[in-house]
Scaffold this motif. Structure first.
Motif, PDB file in Angstrom:
ATOM      1  N   ILE A  30      -1.460  -7.474   4.768  1.00  0.00           N
ATOM      2  CA  ILE A  30      -2.471  -8.235   4.020  1.00  0.00           C
ATOM      3  C   ILE A  30      -2.811  -7.518   2.708  1.00  0.00           C
ATOM      4  N   ALA A  31      -2.888  -6.177   2.790  1.00  0.00           N
ATOM      5  CA  ALA A  31      -3.359  -5.389   1.636  1.00  0.00           C
ATOM      6  C   ALA A  31      -2.340  -5.301   0.499  1.00  0.00           C
ATOM      7  N   ILE A  32      -1.024  -5.365   0.805  1.00  0.00           N
ATOM      8  CA  ILE A  32       0.000  -5.157  -0.235  1.00  0.00           C
ATOM      9  C   ILE A  32      -0.129  -6.142  -1.409  1.00  0.00           C
TER      10      ILE A  32
ATOM     11  N   GLU B 125      10.679   0.132  12.381  1.00  0.00           N
ATOM     12  CA  GLU B 125      11.301  -1.062  11.776  1.00  0.00           C
ATOM     13  C   GLU B 125      10.315  -1.818  10.879  1.00  0.00           C
ATOM     14  N   PHE B 126       9.006  -1.755  11.206  1.00  0.00           N
ATOM     15  CA  PHE B 126       8.019  -2.442  10.366  1.00  0.00           C
ATOM     16  C   PHE B 126       7.851  -1.731   9.015  1.00  0.00           C
ATOM     17  N   SER B 127       8.287  -0.454   8.967  1.00  0.00           N
ATOM     18  CA  SER B 127       8.263   0.275   7.687  1.00  0.00           C
ATOM     19  C   SER B 127       9.168  -0.425   6.675  1.00  0.00           C
ATOM     20  N   PHE B 128      10.316  -0.954   7.173  1.00  0.00           N
ATOM     21  CA  PHE B 128      11.250  -1.660   6.288  1.00  0.00           C
ATOM     22  C   PHE B 128      10.613  -2.951   5.760  1.00  0.00           C
ATOM     23  N   VAL B 129       9.859  -3.625   6.663  1.00  0.00           N
ATOM     24  CA  VAL B 129       9.195  -4.880   6.276  1.00  0.00           C
ATOM     25  C   VAL B 129       8.161  -4.588   5.184  1.00  0.00           C
ATOM     26  N   ILE B 130       7.345  -3.518   5.408  1.00  0.00           N
ATOM     27  CA  ILE B 130       6.305  -3.146   4.436  1.00  0.00           C
ATOM     28  C   ILE B 130       6.942  -2.720   3.108  1.00  0.00           C
ATOM     29  N   ALA B 131       8.008  -1.898   3.197  1.00  0.00           N
ATOM     30  CA  ALA B 131       8.686  -1.415   1.981  1.00  0.00           C
ATOM     31  C   ALA B 131       9.266  -2.577   1.179  1.00  0.00           C
TER      32      ALA B 131
ATOM     33  N   ALA C 131       6.374  -4.489  -0.431  1.00  0.00           N
ATOM     34  CA  ALA C 131       5.804  -3.697  -1.534  1.00  0.00           C
ATOM     35  C   ALA C 131       6.712  -3.741  -2.761  1.00  0.00           C
ATOM     36  N   THR C 132       8.027  -3.762  -2.540  1.00  0.00           N
ATOM     37  CA  THR C 132       8.986  -3.843  -3.658  1.00  0.00           C
ATOM     38  C   THR C 132       8.892  -5.214  -4.322  1.00  0.00           C
ATOM     39  N   THR C 133       8.781  -6.275  -3.494  1.00  0.00           N
ATOM     40  CA  THR C 133       8.661  -7.649  -4.018  1.00  0.00           C
ATOM     41  C   THR C 133       7.439  -7.784  -4.918  1.00  0.00           C
ATOM     42  N   HIS C 134       6.322  -7.148  -4.519  1.00  0.00           N
ATOM     43  CA  HIS C 134       5.070  -7.264  -5.281  1.00  0.00           C
ATOM     44  C   HIS C 134       4.949  -6.189  -6.369  1.00  0.00           C
ATOM     45  N   GLY C 135       5.986  -5.358  -6.493  1.00  0.00           N
ATOM     46  CA  GLY C 135       6.007  -4.368  -7.567  1.00  0.00           C
ATOM     47  C   GLY C 135       5.132  -3.149  -7.326  1.00  0.00           C
ATOM     48  N   VAL C 136       4.661  -2.952  -6.063  1.00  0.00           N
ATOM     49  CA  VAL C 136       3.858  -1.752  -5.752  1.00  0.00           C
ATOM     50  C   VAL C 136       4.785  -0.540  -5.666  1.00  0.00           C
ATOM     51  N   LEU C 137       5.994  -0.733  -5.092  1.00  0.00           N
ATOM     52  CA  LEU C 137       7.005   0.332  -5.032  1.00  0.00           C
ATOM     53  C   LEU C 137       8.218  -0.099  -5.846  1.00  0.00           C
ATOM     54  N   SER C 138       8.949   0.884  -6.384  1.00  0.00           N
ATOM     55  CA  SER C 138      10.195   0.564  -7.103  1.00  0.00           C
ATOM     56  C   SER C 138      11.331   0.418  -6.092  1.00  0.00           C
ATOM     57  N   THR C 139      12.426  -0.214  -6.502  1.00  0.00           N
ATOM     58  CA  THR C 139      13.594  -0.390  -5.619  1.00  0.00           C
ATOM     59  C   THR C 139      14.121   0.963  -5.168  1.00  0.00           C
TER      60      THR C 139
END
Length: 654
Positions: free
Chosen positions: A163-165, A336-342, A345-353
């Motif tokens: 929710i937070a991402i 495995e949920f780490s991959f979902v979060i990552a 986060a990449t889709t929303h631009g919080v993390l880089s690829t």
């Protein structure tokens, strides 16, 4: 369409070969699926250029996995574990997230990105830990339960992150609090709704379906309920896995638990395999190669820190040091949920690829090490504590602690219940398996140890601790089903299998299927009658018992076959199973008069010689060299057509 189908075939071929090779090398299938994913991924063979398209289907695997886990953890059991889930689980999540958030923040990452990195690294792999624990048979011991309590809380903690991402991307701090509060209210509503449906509606649904005796309907309903529960929680913005877990938990107390588990297992295992394949596909080999040292160092540092932090969290509820360290070793990978979060986060631009690829690379490597770590978790824990205690049986399943040297009764009908009563009188433990829902309900209400399920399914037999049983008794009269039970029992253990059948038509086929003892009711009834007759006729009991034993050892040889009469019914189903006894009178012109018995070759015709009468006297056990004479009466036994053929040969020579 054609290309897509071919890609699926190629992926399955790679997976089958990988699992076979890894199994040969005594490595767990999870590693084989990861390896197959790396091979089939966009970096090497590029079977699927966009692995994210398969992710939803793979996520269904996690839904089924959590549904199975829910069946293990009924509500009373979960309430009993609340101090572990909300004590150790919450402690581990807070401590680990805080530690792993501070490291990237000090290295210059933004606070929002650091929180996401901290959260992804704090999570562990529910899929690997539970699958491996199930295969090892340690799902129900206290060390694994401690690990599972932490995993359950982690699965709940995924929800706020998801929710937070999107909100972190907008950097609106006020809206985060509102959104989390709204998610909490939604969560409470969904959980309350699912639990009430599970308590009042689902048992009634499965009772009605079990009454139809349709296996397909039972399987389809199980899958539908797991997916509906997952879909409901997903619709409210929560994890699909959480809904499936709650649905499973509600059914965990029902009498259908083991059958549900057995039905869903093939789908769960296939889709879980697909999930690990998609994980392997996400590994960016170029990132791995260019940052190999940093990734390997990061994995070992991460795993070491997580072991210590889980141990610290377990100290909150004063757990045994060995249990705490062992749980830490089990949970030190990335989940495995780490991959979902990552990915989110990449889709929303919080993390880089680049950053999400580093997390995924570390995750895949840590997952690959997990099966070995789980197998040796207790050993490592004892080394840390410097305990030289011998390994106890704690690492074996506690599901059937009380069941040893027991009898498993397959079919709890008239015969099964009679056997159970006699066993109870002798103080011998037993567990029964039956497919009749009314009978199971009635017997369970009366306190009988009866499991609802199909005894020909491997999982159902395992759930009754077959490897510790002294005997498996097949008490129902369905020969084909009995053979399936024998086959499954033989693949699991070397426990003796006894089969009850009405008549002795299928005696040989049941023995060749692997039965240790086959008891035909008709012959045994006749044997009991004969024993009574001999007893009343004055034959000593020792001789009667000897005669009965000899008859059983010879597989009721003297009780096979009968002289047919006018009322003997020969139907299409019995003509090849009945055994007739027939007296052949050799006339003076008979083809075999003057020839020895051995010339006829009765063995090839599958006919037995029962006796020979000459001049009104019986020749006991006629020798194969005995010369046949005119007016001899030869008594032969066999199937009707074979007896006819033998008579024709004796009289006409063809």
């Amino acid at each position: 369409m054609g290309a897509g189908f071919l890609n699926i075939v190629v992926l399955m071929f790679i997976s089958v070969c990988a699992v076979a090779l890894f199994k040969r090398a005594h490595l767990p299938p999870i590693l084989a699926y990861l390896f197959a994913g790396i091979l089939a991924g966009p970096q090497i063979l590029s079977v699927f250029a966009h692995p994210e398209q398969m992710h939803l289907l793979a996520e269904v695997g996690i839904v089924f996995l959590l549904f199975s886990l829910g069946l293990e953890f009924s509500l009373p059991k979960l309430l009993a574990m609340r101090s572990l889930v909300f004590g150790v689980g919450l402690g581990q999540m807070l401590i680990t997230t805080a530690v792993f958030t501070s490291v990237p923040y000090f290295l210059g990452l933004s606070l929002s990105a650091s929180i996401i990195v901290g959260g992804t690294l704090a999570l562990s792999s529910t899929a690997i830990v539970i699958k491996q624990a199930t295969e090892m048979g340690i799902l129900n011991n206290r060390r694994t339960q401690l690990a599972i309590s932490i995993l359950l809380f982690q699965d709940l903690a995924v929800v706020p992150f998801l929710i937070a991402i999107p909100l972190l991307a907008q950097t609106g701090e006020v809206s985060i609090g509102l959104a989390l509060g709204e998610a909490l209210l939604k969560g409470v509503f969904v959980i309350a709704f699912l639990m009430s449906v599970g308590k009042w509606v689902l048992p009634w649904v499965f009772r009605e379906i079990a009454r139809t005796r349709t296996d397909e309907l039972f399987v389809l309903t199980t899958i539908l309920i797991a997916l509906l529960a997952g879909g409901l929680t997903y619709y409210f913005g929560l994890s699909m896995a959480l809904g499936a877990f709650l649905a499973g938990m509600m059914l965990g107390e029902s009498q259908y638990k083991y059958q549900l588990e057995a039905d869903i297992r093939p789908f769960r295992d296939i889709l879980m395999g697909l999930f690990f394949v998609t994980v392997g596909m996400q590994l960016d080999l170029s990132v791995l190669w260019s940052n190999l040292f940093e990734i390997v160092f990061g994995v070992f540092a991460l795993m070491l820190v997580k072991v210590v932090l889980v141990r610290l969290a377990s100290m909150l509820v004063k757990t045994d040091p060995i249990d705490g360290w062992s749980a830490g070793v089990k949970l030190c990978q990335i989940g495995e949920f780490s991959f979902v979060i990552a990915a989110l986060a990449t889709t929303h631009g919080v993390l880089s690829t680049q950053q999400s690829s580093l997390i995924i690379s570390m995750g895949v490597i840590s997952m690959a090490l997990t099966p070995w770590l789980m197998s040796n978790s207790v050993l490592i824990a004892k080394r840390i504590v410097k305990s030289d205690l011998a390994l106890t049986d704690e690492e074996t399943s506690l599901r059937h602690d009380s069941l040893t040297n027991h009898v498993i009764i397959c079919g709890f009908g008239r015969v099964g219940q009679s056997v159970a009563r006699m066993l109870k009188m002798e103080g011998i433990k037993f567990v029964a398996i039956d497919m009749d829902p009314v009978r199971v309900q009635e017997s369970r209400n009366a306190g009988e140890p009866v499991v609802f399920g199909d005894a020909s399914q491997k999982d159902i037999l395992i759930s009754t601790a077959i490897e510790k049983a002294t005997l498996v008794l097949v008490a129902f009269d369905q020969v084909d089903k009995a053979k399936q039970v024998i086959t499954q029992a033989r693949t699991i253990s070397s426990t003796d299998v006894m089969v009850r059948t009405k008549r002795d038509y299928q005696l040989e086929s049941l023995y060749s299927a692997g039965a240790n003892q086959v008891v035909p009711e008709l012959q045994e009834g006749s044997l009991m009658l004969v024993s009574q007759v001999l007893h009343y006729a004055g034959v000593p009991m020792s001789r009667i018992l000897k005669r009965v034993r000899a008859e059983r050892k010879g597989r009721y040889d003297h009780m096979h076959g009968f002289y047919p009469g006018e009322t003997t019914e020969i139907s299409y189903g019995t003509e090849d199973k009945l055994e007739f006894i027939h007296a052949v009178v050799l006339s003076e012109g008979a083809a075999f008069v003057g020839k020895p018995l051995k010339d006829i070759d009765f063995a090839r015709m599958r006919v037995k010689v029962k006796g020979l009468r000459r001049d009104g006297n019986e020749v006991k056990e006629p020798n194969e060299n005995a010369i046949l004479q005119a007016h001899d009466v030869l008594v032969i036994a066999g199937k009707p057509r074979r007896v006819e053929r033998a008579e024709r040969k004796l009289l006409e020579g063809n």
